[in-house]
Design an enzyme around this catalytic site. Structure first.
Site, PDB file in Angstrom:
ATOM      1  N   GLU A  56      -5.139   5.194  -0.449  1.00  0.00           N
ATOM      2  CA  GLU A  56      -4.065   4.269  -0.076  1.00  0.00           C
ATOM      3  C   GLU A  56      -3.445   4.656   1.266  1.00  0.00           C
ATOM      4  OE1 GLU A  56      -3.483   1.534  -1.502  1.00  0.00           O
ATOM      5  OE2 GLU A  56      -4.372   1.725  -3.480  1.00  0.00           O
ATOM      6  N   GLU A  90      -1.969  -2.849  -8.698  1.00  0.00           N
ATOM      7  CA  GLU A  90      -3.189  -3.308  -8.038  1.00  0.00           C
ATOM      8  C   GLU A  90      -3.371  -4.816  -8.189  1.00  0.00           C
ATOM      9  OE1 GLU A  90      -5.285  -1.723  -6.093  1.00  0.00           O
ATOM     10  OE2 GLU A  90      -4.390   0.268  -6.296  1.00  0.00           O
ATOM     11  N   GLU A 115       0.810  -1.213   0.000  1.00  0.00           N
ATOM     12  CA  GLU A 115       0.000   0.000   0.000  1.00  0.00           C
ATOM     13  C   GLU A 115       0.851   1.273   0.000  1.00  0.00           C
ATOM     14  OE1 GLU A 115      -3.221  -0.338  -0.389  1.00  0.00           O
ATOM     15  OE2 GLU A 115      -3.129  -2.512  -0.213  1.00  0.00           O
ATOM     16  N   GLU A 175      -9.287  -3.162  -4.257  1.00  0.00           N
ATOM     17  CA  GLU A 175      -8.308  -3.408  -5.316  1.00  0.00           C
ATOM     18  C   GLU A 175      -8.984  -3.862  -6.603  1.00  0.00           C
ATOM     19  OE1 GLU A 175      -5.944  -5.848  -2.850  1.00  0.00           O
ATOM     20  OE2 GLU A 175      -4.813  -4.145  -2.046  1.00  0.00           O
ATOM     21  N   HIS A 214      -5.362   2.889   3.695  1.00  0.00           N
ATOM     22  CA  HIS A 214      -5.032   1.460   3.738  1.00  0.00           C
ATOM     23  C   HIS A 214      -3.729   1.230   4.502  1.00  0.00           C
ATOM     24  CE1 HIS A 214      -7.592   0.773  -0.151  1.00  0.00           C
ATOM     25  NE2 HIS A 214      -8.292   1.244   0.872  1.00  0.00           N
ATOM     26  N   HIS A 227      -9.980  -0.485  -8.038  1.00  0.00           N
ATOM     27  CA  HIS A 227      -8.815   0.249  -8.541  1.00  0.00           C
ATOM     28  C   HIS A 227      -8.290  -0.348  -9.844  1.00  0.00           C
ATOM     29  CE1 HIS A 227      -7.929   1.788  -4.179  1.00  0.00           C
ATOM     30  NE2 HIS A 227      -9.011   2.327  -4.720  1.00  0.00           N
TER      31      HIS A 227
END
Length: 266
Positions: free
Chosen positions: A66, A148, A35, A178, A69, A181
């Site tokens: 991110e 990703e 991340e 993900e 995350h 993304h």
């Protein structure tokens, strides 16, 4: 400008401590495809973007997510390290902890005081060499899809390494994000390819030696790749196949270095 809120984006609390799982999660935090790499790549790309506002905003939105995350995984690792053994007294009290202590990342206690770090599970530090921000959004979006994909692959593997429902709950969320993304970066890539072309950069084809641009050269003792011969590439041209690539460059003859360099080469 960034503004922090103390609430996490999603749940990040395990059912119980597990220092070995904490070590494994370090890959998704400080590893090559983790991340932190996503955060720094997308933010750097966004800050460098001077074109369409929607791509800049997409990158900055995702880069900032991110960060969330990174925070979630760091928090989860902190919980997993709660009450983790680290000294001889722990082992004397419960000899069965020997296996756990052997599987722990020693830096978790030695360097970070039983907290997360920006390292991979083996203690290798995250570094900016993992980041891609080229100034060419076609190239960058392709990298982002790969990033990703690799991140989701590793999260999938981590999911299979634990039965802790709290950890799995967080990983399920990361899997879903993900997915989003990957899809958004694929869409952006497709749009940019329509504008600038499939090949990066798209404005150099007039000067390249085009007779080599669609030739699959056989540089191995197998011939399986010959199956691509005659197939149409994404730019509309057909692939050809060269069974025995020839050496066309001649033998190089570079003059010896300056004697002061002491290049004693025989």
């Amino acid at each position: 400008m960034f503004k922090h809120t103390r609430k996490l984006q999603y749940n990040a609390k395990p059912d119980r401590s597990d220092p070995i799982m904490a070590r494994r999660l370090q890959e998704s935090l400080g590893g090559q495809w983790g991340e932190t790499t996503g955060m720094m790549s997308y933010l750097s790309q966004g800050w460098a973007s001077t074109g369409a506002e929607k791509y800049k905003d997409l990158l900055l939105d995702t880069g900032t997510e991110e960060m969330a995350h990174v925070e979630m995984i760091s928090t989860m690792i902190g919980y997993l390290l709660e009450d983790a053994p680290f000294g001889p007294e722990d082992l004397k009290r419960d000899p069965s902890l020997a296996t756990t202590m052997a599987g722990m990342d020693p830096e978790h206690s030695l360097v970070h005081g039983l907290n997360a770090s920006l390292n991979n599970p083996n203690g290798a530090a995250w570094n900016a060499g993992y980041v891609t921000s080229s100034g060419n959004l076609v190239a960058d979006m392709r990298f982002n899809v790969v990033r990703e994909s690799e991140a989701r692959l590793q999260v999938s593997r981590l999911y299979s390494m634990t039965e802790d429902e709290g950890v799995r709950d967080m990983l399920k969320f990361l899997l879903a994000r993900e997915t989003q993304h990957q899809l958004q970066f694929m869409k952006a890539q497709e749009e940019l390819e329509e504008k600038y072309g499939i090949i990066v950069p798209g404005d150099m084809k007039e000067i390249e030696h085009s007779e080599f641009s669609h030739v699959l050269m056989n540089f191995s003792d197998g011939d399986g790749s010959k199956a691509f011969e005659g197939q149409v590439a994404k730019d509309g041209e057909k692939f050809t196949y060269q069974e025995n690539p020839e050496a066309m460059g001649g033998i190089p003859h570079i003059k010896p270095g300056d004697p002061r360099l002491h290049n004693h080469q025989g």
